[in-house]
Design a protein around this motif. Structure first.
Motif, PDB file in Angstrom:
ATOM      1  N   ALA A  97       0.911  -1.222  -0.136  1.00  0.00           N
ATOM      2  CA  ALA A  97      -0.160  -0.003   0.038  1.00  0.00           C
ATOM      3  C   ALA A  97       0.856   1.441  -0.108  1.00  0.00           C
ATOM      4  N   LYS A  98       2.145   1.167  -0.792  1.00  0.00           N
ATOM      5  CA  LYS A  98       3.057   2.438  -0.644  1.00  0.00           C
ATOM      6  C   LYS A  98       2.829   3.179  -1.921  1.00  0.00           C
ATOM      7  N   VAL A  99       2.947   4.382  -1.947  1.00  0.00           N
ATOM      8  CA  VAL A  99       2.979   5.092  -3.352  1.00  0.00           C
ATOM      9  C   VAL A  99       4.143   5.184  -3.994  1.00  0.00           C
ATOM     10  N   SER A 100       5.405   4.902  -3.087  1.00  0.00           N
ATOM     11  CA  SER A 100       6.689   4.729  -3.779  1.00  0.00           C
ATOM     12  C   SER A 100       7.251   3.832  -3.337  1.00  0.00           C
ATOM     13  N   GLN A 101       8.582   3.231  -3.881  1.00  0.00           N
ATOM     14  CA  GLN A 101       9.095   1.923  -3.760  1.00  0.00           C
ATOM     15  C   GLN A 101      10.512   1.983  -4.286  1.00  0.00           C
ATOM     16  N   ARG A 102      11.466   1.639  -3.550  1.00  0.00           N
ATOM     17  CA  ARG A 102      13.038   1.454  -4.114  1.00  0.00           C
ATOM     18  C   ARG A 102      12.992   0.072  -4.412  1.00  0.00           C
ATOM     19  N   VAL A 103      13.311  -0.495  -5.658  1.00  0.00           N
ATOM     20  CA  VAL A 103      13.896  -1.909  -6.037  1.00  0.00           C
ATOM     21  C   VAL A 103      15.029  -1.945  -6.527  1.00  0.00           C
TER      22      VAL A 103
END
Length: 154
Positions: A97-103
């Motif tokens: 449920a995040k609006v941003s993410q680091r992959v």
């Protein structure tokens, strides 16, 4: 009348069996690193192979309200372990449920992530940004296709 889901595919498939979405005027030239997106829709059960246009945008994909999609991005030249920033711009969420993410890119220079559209009709963009400053955009459309009607069509 049943509407055609966007995008319309070319009738061809890639090596993994994903339907190839071809640009109408042929494959546009892209100055940056070409990144192939393989999108699997949940409710539509579509497997789509998307390539960026000259602006770094992928073809629009039609999804249902609150539909979840699985996305694989296949980078061509970036190094394993490179971080990639993902951001849901217009609604919807990434995993957790995040609006941003680091992959980070895996050993095959790929990243995998999920996106869930909101219940709102309209565009839901996900931007993909690299440390080199390249930005690409996935565009999901919730609801029936937005068609324009002129007064001459009354």
């Amino acid at each position: 009348m049943t509407s055609q889901l966007l995008p319309v595919t070319s009738g061809q498939t890639d090596a993994q069996g994903f339907e190839v979405v071809a640009w109408p005027g042929g494959k546009p030239h892209y100055e940056g690193e070409p990144v192939v997106a393989q999108v699997t829709t949940g409710q539509g059960k579509r497997n789509l192979h998307l390539e960026v246009n000259q602006m770094g945008e992928y073809p629009r994909v039609q999804v249902a309200p609150q539909e979840s999609v699985n996305i694989k991005l296949q980078f061509q030249t970036s190094k394993t372990g490179m971080p990639v920033a993902l951001t849901a711009q217009d609604g919807g969420t990434l995993a957790g449920a995040k609006v941003s993410q680091r992959v980070v890119l895996d050993d095959q220079r790929s990243v995998f992530f999920d996106f869930a559209a909101s219940a709102n009709v309209g565009t839901h963009r996900v931007t993909i940004a690299t440390p080199a400053g390249e930005v690409k955009t996935l565009d999901f459309w919730v609801g029936e296709p937005n068609t324009m009607r002129t007064t001459a069509q009354r």
